[in-house]
Design an enzyme around this catalytic site. Structure first.
Site, short mmCIF file in Angstrom:
data_model
loop_
_atom_site.label_atom_id
_atom_site.label_comp_id
_atom_site.label_asym_id
_atom_site.label_seq_id
_atom_site.Cartn_x
_atom_site.Cartn_y
_atom_site.Cartn_z
N ARG A 16 1.07 -1.16 -0.12
CA ARG A 16 -0.14 -0.13 -0.01
C ARG A 16 0.93 1.10 -0.22
O ARG A 16 2.14 1.07 -0.29
CB ARG A 16 -0.86 0.01 1.36
N ASP A 37 5.80 -7.53 1.43
CA ASP A 37 5.00 -6.99 2.64
C ASP A 37 4.60 -7.94 3.48
O ASP A 37 4.66 -9.26 3.10
CB ASP A 37 3.79 -6.04 2.28
N VAL A 61 10.51 -7.59 7.03
CA VAL A 61 11.91 -7.25 6.85
C VAL A 61 12.84 -7.51 8.00
O VAL A 61 14.14 -7.40 7.76
CB VAL A 61 12.13 -5.93 6.27
N ASN A 87 11.71 0.04 1.60
CA ASN A 87 10.72 1.23 1.72
C ASN A 87 9.77 0.71 2.98
O ASN A 87 9.37 1.81 3.64
CB ASN A 87 9.77 1.20 0.40
N TYR A 152 11.34 7.10 15.60
CA TYR A 152 11.36 7.28 14.14
C TYR A 152 12.52 7.81 13.68
O TYR A 152 13.31 7.39 12.74
CB TYR A 152 10.02 7.81 13.76
N1 NAD Z 1 3.82 8.24 5.70
C1 NAD Z 1 4.31 9.54 5.78
O1 NAD Z 1 3.87 10.69 6.01
C2 NAD Z 1 5.87 9.43 5.68
C3 NAD Z 1 6.55 10.43 5.54
C4 NAD Z 1 8.04 10.43 5.30
C5 NAD Z 1 8.59 9.16 5.03
N2 NAD Z 1 7.79 7.99 4.82
C6 NAD Z 1 8.40 6.60 4.51
O2 NAD Z 1 7.95 6.38 3.38
C7 NAD Z 1 7.95 5.01 3.53
C8 NAD Z 1 6.40 4.34 2.98
O3 NAD Z 1 5.40 4.49 3.95
P1 NAD Z 1 4.20 4.96 3.75
O4 NAD Z 1 3.93 6.35 4.10
O5 NAD Z 1 3.76 4.22 2.35
O6 NAD Z 1 3.28 3.95 4.92
P2 NAD Z 1 2.44 2.67 5.00
O7 NAD Z 1 2.29 2.62 6.49
O8 NAD Z 1 1.55 2.72 4.28
O9 NAD Z 1 3.76 1.62 4.36
C9 NAD Z 1 4.52 0.84 4.94
C10 NAD Z 1 4.46 -0.53 4.58
O10 NAD Z 1 5.56 -1.31 5.19
C11 NAD Z 1 4.98 -2.31 5.55
N3 NAD Z 1 5.67 -3.12 6.71
C12 NAD Z 1 5.60 -2.46 8.20
N4 NAD Z 1 6.39 -3.35 8.61
C13 NAD Z 1 6.70 -4.41 7.96
C14 NAD Z 1 7.70 -5.32 8.14
N5 NAD Z 1 8.23 -5.74 9.16
N6 NAD Z 1 7.82 -6.04 7.03
C15 NAD Z 1 7.56 -5.82 5.89
N7 NAD Z 1 6.72 -4.80 5.47
C16 NAD Z 1 6.57 -4.09 6.63
C17 NAD Z 1 3.44 -2.20 5.98
O11 NAD Z 1 2.61 -3.26 6.01
C18 NAD Z 1 3.06 -1.22 5.00
O12 NAD Z 1 2.65 -1.71 3.89
C19 NAD Z 1 8.42 4.37 4.74
O13 NAD Z 1 9.58 4.19 4.72
C20 NAD Z 1 8.16 5.61 5.68
O14 NAD Z 1 8.84 5.68 6.91
C21 NAD Z 1 6.42 8.14 5.12
#
Ligand code: NAD
Length: 260
Positions: A16, A37, A61, A87, A152
Site C-alpha cells: 500500500r 510486505d 523485513v 521502503n 522514528y
Molecule cells: N507516511 C508518511 O507521512 C511518511 C513520511 C516520510 C517518509 N515516509 C516513509 O515512506 C515509506 C513508505 O511509508 P508509507 O507512507 O507508504 O506508509 P505505509 O504504512 O502505508 O507503508 C509501510 C508499509 O510497510 C509495511 N511493513 C511494516 N512493517 C513491515 C515489516 N516488518 N516487514 C515488511 N513490511 C512491513 C506495512 O505493512 C506497509 O505496507 C516508509 O519508509 C516511511 O517511513 C512516510
C-alpha cells in the site's frame, strides 16, 4: 535513461501507500517487480493491479530467513536482482517518556535493521552481476530532528548512515546506494495517532505549510525520485540523501518577509 527494461526490482512494504506507487512506477519503466510486505492480501492485490510480470512475496523485513527465501526464489526464477527498494517502515509518535524501550527497539528493528538485512541479502547477486542499485526510503525525520518522533527519527538517521557507509563499501563492486527523504506519505501510517493528530490539525497544517512548496508531497513525486536513483539516469550518484520534501529542509519561511 530511466528505462528499466530487463531489470528485476524488489520493493519492500509495497502492499500500500508509497511502496505500491514505487512498485507501479518501476513496473511502468519496464522492470519486473517483486512486491513484498507482511500484508499478504493487500500485497497480492497490489501486484495484481500492476499486472504483467509483477508478483508478490511475503517478506517480513526483520526476518533474515524471509530475505533469504525471497532472494533465493527470485534468483531461481529470474536469475538476477538489479534493484532493492527498502521502503517498509513503521512509525511511533511519542515523546521519549512515552516511548518504552521495546517500542524504540521495534522501530529500529523494522526501519534500520530491516534495510541492513535486505542489503546483505542482495549483495551476493549484485556483486556477481557487477551492478545494482539500492534505494532506502528514509524521511525528512532522518535529516532534521523533531519533537515526538525520537524513535522514528533515530531509525531514519540510522538508515542514512547505513546508506552512506555501504555506498563506500560497495561502489567498487558496481553497486550504488542512496536514500530518498520524503516529507509525506500514507496517512494510514499514523494509525492510532490519527485522531490525536486531527485534534492538533492547525499545528500540523502550519508545519506542512512552512515550506518552499506548502503542503505534503505526492506519492508519485517520491516514486519518481526512487526511479531516478534506481535507474541509469543517476549513474555516478551514490551515497546521497535526496530530499523530496517540498523544500522543508531549505530553511524557515516567514510570511511577512516575502513583502519586505
Ligand atoms: N507516511 C508518511 O507521512 C511518511 C513520511 C516520510 C517518509 N515516509 C516513509 O515512506 C515509506 C513508505 O511509508 P508509507 O507512507 O507508504 O506508509 P505505509 O504504512 O502505508 O507503508 C509501510 C508499509 O510497510 C509495511 N511493513 C511494516 N512493517 C513491515 C515489516 N516488518 N516487514 C515488511 N513490511 C512491513 C506495512 O505493512 C506497509 O505496507 C516508509 O519508509 C516511511 O517511513 C512516510
Amino acid at each position: 535513461m530511466t528505462g528499466l527494461t530487463d531489470r528485476v526490482a524488489l520493493v519492500t512494504g509495497a502492499a500500500r501507500g508509497v511502496g505500491s506507487t514505487i512498485a507501479q512506477t518501476l513496473a511502468d519503466a519496464g522492470a519486473e517487480v517483486i512486491l513484498s510486505d507482511v500484508l499478504v492480501a493487500e500485497g497480492e492485490e497490489a501486484a495484481a493491479e500492476i499486472g504483467g510480470s509483477a508478483s508478490f512475496a511475503k517478506l517480513d523485513v526483520t526476518q533474515e530467513t524471509d530475505w533469504e527465501n525471497v532472494v533465493a526464489a527470485t534468483l531461481k526464477r529470474v536469475g538476477r536482482i538489479d534493484i532493492l527498494v527498502n521502503n517498509a517502515a513503521v512509525l511511533h509518535l511519542g515523546t521519549l517518556e512515552n516511548t518504552p524501550p521495546d517500542v524504540f527497539r521495534r522501530v529500529l528493528e523494522v526501519n534500520t535493521v530491516g534495510p541492513y538485512l535486505g542489503t546483505r541479502a542482495v549483495l551476493g547477486a549484485m556483486k556477481s552481476q557487477g551492478a545494482g542499485s539500492i534505494v532506502h526510503v528514509a524521511s525528512i525525520d532522518g535529516l532534521v530532528g523533531m519533537n515526538g518522533v525520537s524513535a522514528y527519527a533515530s531509525s531514519k538517521f540510522g538508515v542514512r548512515g547505513l546508506s552512506k557507509s555501504s555506498s563506500l563499501e560497495l561502489g567498487r563492486s558496481g553497486i550504488r546506494v542512496n536514500s530518498v527523504c520524503p516529507a509525506g506519505g500514507n496517512p494510514e501510517m499514523y494509525g492510532p495517532w490519527y485522531s490525536k493528530l486531527a485534534d492538533i490539525a492547525d499545528q500540523t497544517e502550519a508545519y506542512n505549510n512552512n515550506r518552499s512548496l506548502p503542503g505534503t508531497v505526492e506519492y508519485q513525486a517520491i516514486a519518481n525520485a526512487v526511479l531516478y536513483l534506481a535507474s541509469d539516469a543517476s549513474a555516478g550518484v551514490t551515497g546521497i540523501d535526496l530530499p523530496v520534501d517540498g523544500g522543508a529542509t531549505a530553511g524557515k519561511f516567514i510570511e511577512g518577509f516575502n513583502s519586505l
